[in-house]
Design a protein around this motif. Structure first.
Motif, PDB file in Angstrom:
ATOM      1  N   ILE A   1       0.874  -1.175   0.000  1.00  0.00           N
ATOM      2  CA  ILE A   1       0.000   0.000   0.000  1.00  0.00           C
ATOM      3  C   ILE A   1       0.914   1.229   0.000  1.00  0.00           C
ATOM      4  N   ASN A   2       0.628   2.163  -0.863  1.00  0.00           N
ATOM      5  CA  ASN A   2       1.412   3.393  -0.919  1.00  0.00           C
ATOM      6  C   ASN A   2       0.666   4.561  -0.294  1.00  0.00           C
ATOM      7  N   GLY A   3       1.446   5.513   0.207  1.00  0.00           N
ATOM      8  CA  GLY A   3       0.880   6.791   0.623  1.00  0.00           C
ATOM      9  C   GLY A   3       1.325   7.819  -0.392  1.00  0.00           C
ATOM     10  N   TYR A   4       0.468   8.756  -0.712  1.00  0.00           N
ATOM     11  CA  TYR A   4       0.837   9.771  -1.704  1.00  0.00           C
ATOM     12  C   TYR A   4       0.518  11.163  -1.152  1.00  0.00           C
ATOM     13  N   LEU A   5       1.566  11.957  -1.116  1.00  0.00           N
ATOM     14  CA  LEU A   5       1.439  13.339  -0.638  1.00  0.00           C
ATOM     15  C   LEU A   5       0.878  14.177  -1.781  1.00  0.00           C
ATOM     16  N   TYR A   6      -0.426  14.234  -1.862  1.00  0.00           N
ATOM     17  CA  TYR A   6      -1.019  14.888  -3.035  1.00  0.00           C
ATOM     18  C   TYR A   6      -0.973  16.414  -2.906  1.00  0.00           C
ATOM     19  N   ASP A   7      -1.054  17.064  -4.041  1.00  0.00           N
ATOM     20  CA  ASP A   7      -1.045  18.530  -4.057  1.00  0.00           C
ATOM     21  C   ASP A   7      -2.449  19.060  -3.888  1.00  0.00           C
ATOM     22  N   GLY A   8      -2.557  20.197  -3.252  1.00  0.00           N
ATOM     23  CA  GLY A   8      -3.868  20.837  -3.140  1.00  0.00           C
ATOM     24  C   GLY A   8      -3.919  21.718  -1.909  1.00  0.00           C
ATOM     25  N   ILE A   9      -4.869  22.626  -1.913  1.00  0.00           N
ATOM     26  CA  ILE A   9      -5.091  23.457  -0.721  1.00  0.00           C
ATOM     27  C   ILE A   9      -6.137  22.715   0.104  1.00  0.00           C
ATOM     28  N   LYS A  10      -5.792  22.405   1.358  1.00  0.00           N
ATOM     29  CA  LYS A  10      -6.621  21.479   2.136  1.00  0.00           C
ATOM     30  C   LYS A  10      -7.300  22.195   3.300  1.00  0.00           C
ATOM     31  N   PHE A  11      -8.581  21.899   3.453  1.00  0.00           N
ATOM     32  CA  PHE A  11      -9.343  22.461   4.567  1.00  0.00           C
ATOM     33  C   PHE A  11     -10.053  21.343   5.303  1.00  0.00           C
ATOM     34  N   ASP A  12      -9.806  21.247   6.610  1.00  0.00           N
ATOM     35  CA  ASP A  12     -10.505  20.261   7.428  1.00  0.00           C
ATOM     36  C   ASP A  12     -11.819  20.892   7.879  1.00  0.00           C
ATOM     37  N   CYS A  13     -12.851  20.718   7.053  1.00  0.00           N
ATOM     38  CA  CYS A  13     -14.141  21.365   7.343  1.00  0.00           C
ATOM     39  C   CYS A  13     -14.925  20.620   8.424  1.00  0.00           C
ATOM     40  N   GLY A  14     -14.324  19.569   8.991  1.00  0.00           N
ATOM     41  CA  GLY A  14     -14.912  18.932  10.170  1.00  0.00           C
ATOM     42  C   GLY A  14     -14.671  19.790  11.403  1.00  0.00           C
ATOM     43  N   SER A  15     -13.762  20.754  11.292  1.00  0.00           N
ATOM     44  CA  SER A  15     -13.536  21.687  12.409  1.00  0.00           C
ATOM     45  C   SER A  15     -14.033  23.063  11.981  1.00  0.00           C
ATOM     46  N   LYS A  16     -14.445  23.842  12.969  1.00  0.00           N
ATOM     47  CA  LYS A  16     -14.972  25.181  12.640  1.00  0.00           C
ATOM     48  C   LYS A  16     -13.898  26.029  11.980  1.00  0.00           C
ATOM     49  N   GLU A  17     -12.674  25.898  12.497  1.00  0.00           N
ATOM     50  CA  GLU A  17     -11.570  26.695  11.963  1.00  0.00           C
ATOM     51  C   GLU A  17     -11.358  26.401  10.461  1.00  0.00           C
ATOM     52  N   GLY A  18     -11.337  25.120  10.126  1.00  0.00           N
ATOM     53  CA  GLY A  18     -11.118  24.726   8.731  1.00  0.00           C
ATOM     54  C   GLY A  18     -12.273  25.172   7.843  1.00  0.00           C
ATOM     55  N   TYR A  19     -13.480  25.054   8.363  1.00  0.00           N
ATOM     56  CA  TYR A  19     -14.686  25.426   7.615  1.00  0.00           C
ATOM     57  C   TYR A  19     -14.664  26.926   7.298  1.00  0.00           C
ATOM     58  N   VAL A  20     -14.340  27.716   8.308  1.00  0.00           N
ATOM     59  CA  VAL A  20     -14.299  29.169   8.111  1.00  0.00           C
ATOM     60  C   VAL A  20     -13.177  29.535   7.128  1.00  0.00           C
ATOM     61  N   LYS A  21     -12.037  28.843   7.255  1.00  0.00           N
ATOM     62  CA  LYS A  21     -10.923  29.133   6.336  1.00  0.00           C
ATOM     63  C   LYS A  21     -11.289  28.791   4.898  1.00  0.00           C
ATOM     64  N   ALA A  22     -12.032  27.687   4.711  1.00  0.00           N
ATOM     65  CA  ALA A  22     -12.450  27.292   3.356  1.00  0.00           C
ATOM     66  C   ALA A  22     -13.340  28.374   2.760  1.00  0.00           C
ATOM     67  N   ILE A  23     -14.273  28.851   3.564  1.00  0.00           N
ATOM     68  CA  ILE A  23     -15.180  29.892   3.064  1.00  0.00           C
ATOM     69  C   ILE A  23     -14.387  31.156   2.741  1.00  0.00           C
ATOM     70  N   ALA A  24     -13.485  31.526   3.645  1.00  0.00           N
ATOM     71  CA  ALA A  24     -12.691  32.750   3.427  1.00  0.00           C
ATOM     72  C   ALA A  24     -11.862  32.604   2.143  1.00  0.00           C
ATOM     73  N   HIS A  25     -11.305  31.407   1.933  1.00  0.00           N
ATOM     74  CA  HIS A  25     -10.480  31.195   0.734  1.00  0.00           C
ATOM     75  C   HIS A  25     -11.316  31.350  -0.531  1.00  0.00           C
ATOM     76  N   LEU A  26     -12.479  30.684  -0.526  1.00  0.00           N
ATOM     77  CA  LEU A  26     -13.307  30.729  -1.739  1.00  0.00           C
ATOM     78  C   LEU A  26     -13.968  32.091  -1.922  1.00  0.00           C
ATOM     79  N   ALA A  27     -14.128  32.815  -0.817  1.00  0.00           N
ATOM     80  CA  ALA A  27     -14.779  34.130  -0.915  1.00  0.00           C
ATOM     81  C   ALA A  27     -13.790  35.212  -1.330  1.00  0.00           C
TER      82      ALA A  27
END
Ligand code: G1P
Length: 276
Positions: free
Chosen positions: A245-271
């Protein structure tokens, strides 16, 4: 490995971190600007070639089903009043050939248990798993990147993210003995769910997987693990005894929207585009 056309979306969680917002609305339906969180991940899967979306759901998540179903009355009204752009938003072309399947998880026994509910639909194929809480922005998407690696290496692949020490205990964490084949690909020799001390690395599993159907054999064998739940991580660990089994460090801007902090950051980024 055959083309990967199925994706499992576990969406039966309670969303307690977002109460009271999630008392009557599933957390996956919380809007990130004008689209529910779940639609970002479904879009990602479909654009990566997924044809069947399998939601592992519960009786409180009816609105997810409604969201991906047709709303003929609204469609008719929008068409009659020439609101084509709005019509296209609820009748998306990219979902026209997508099958949405719903499997009810009768009791919440953890992520591994949720995935096991899809066994009869996956049969002998490899499949993707998307945890919709983790919103990842990139083109090619995280799912597309993992599918590419899985097809190229003919192995199961878990998506990875480098996480600072103070947050690593929130995640499944991998270890790898090998010098990476290239700087993003790690052959796993271990994985542990939410290590409370001595994490084996700073490489956390983050929201996306491409797994072979063999995972179901191991999900059926394991006992409850962290938090008394059937953990997908523990099944992956057992599978490592017989499969690469391999692990792959994929590219992307990541938001943990399971937490309030991540959710707010995702909205701020897209806004940010709207505000500039
Ligand atoms: C789940 C998995 C964990 C993974 C995390 C983020 O945990 O069990 O291994 O690192 O998702 O993708 P959860 O956030 O549901 O507690």
């Amino acid at each position: 490995m055959k083309k990967i056309t199925k994706a499992v979306f576990p969406v039966a969680g309670l969303g307690t971190r977002f109460l009271p917002a999630t008392k009557a609305i599933p957390k996956e339906m919380l809007p990130v600007i004008d689209k529910p969180l779940i639609e970002y991940a479904v879009e990602e899967a479909v654009l990566a070639g997924i044809e069947e979306i399998i939601f592992i759901t519960s009786h409180t998540k009816r609105s997810i089903q409604d969201h991906f179903d047709k709303n003929l009355e609204l469609e008719e009204k929008l068409l009659k009043s020439d609101k084509i752009e709005a019509f296209q938003k609820i009748n998306r072309k990219i979902f026209q050939n997508t099958t949405f399947t719903y499997v009810k998880q009768k009791s919440q026994k953890g992520l591994g248990h949720a995935i096991l509910q899809a066994k009869h639909l996956i049969q002998n194929e490899s499949f993707a798993i998307l945890l919709a809480d983790d919103l990842i922005i990139n083109d090619p998407s995280a799912t597309q990147q993992l599918i590419n690696v899985a097809l190229k290496t003919n192995t199961s692949v878990v998506g990875l993210n480098k996480v600072p020490k103070e947050h690593i205990s929130r995640y499944g964490v991998i270890s790898s003995a090998d010098i990476p084949k290239h700087e993003k690909l790690f052959l796993l020799n271990g994985i542990i769910e939410k290590p409370q001390s001595n994490p084996p690395s700073n490489l956390a599993v983050f929201g996306r997987y491409v797994l072979s159907h063999h995972i179901f054999d191991y999900l059926e064998k394991i006992d409850p693990g962290f938090a008394g739940e059937i953990q997908l991580t523990d099944a992956i660990k057992l599978m490592l005894e017989d499969h690469d089994i391999n692990g792959y460090l994929y590219d992307g801007i990541k938001f943990d929207c399971g937490s309030k902090e991540g959710y707010v950051k995702a909205i701020a980024h897209l806004a940010s585009d709207m505000l500039s």
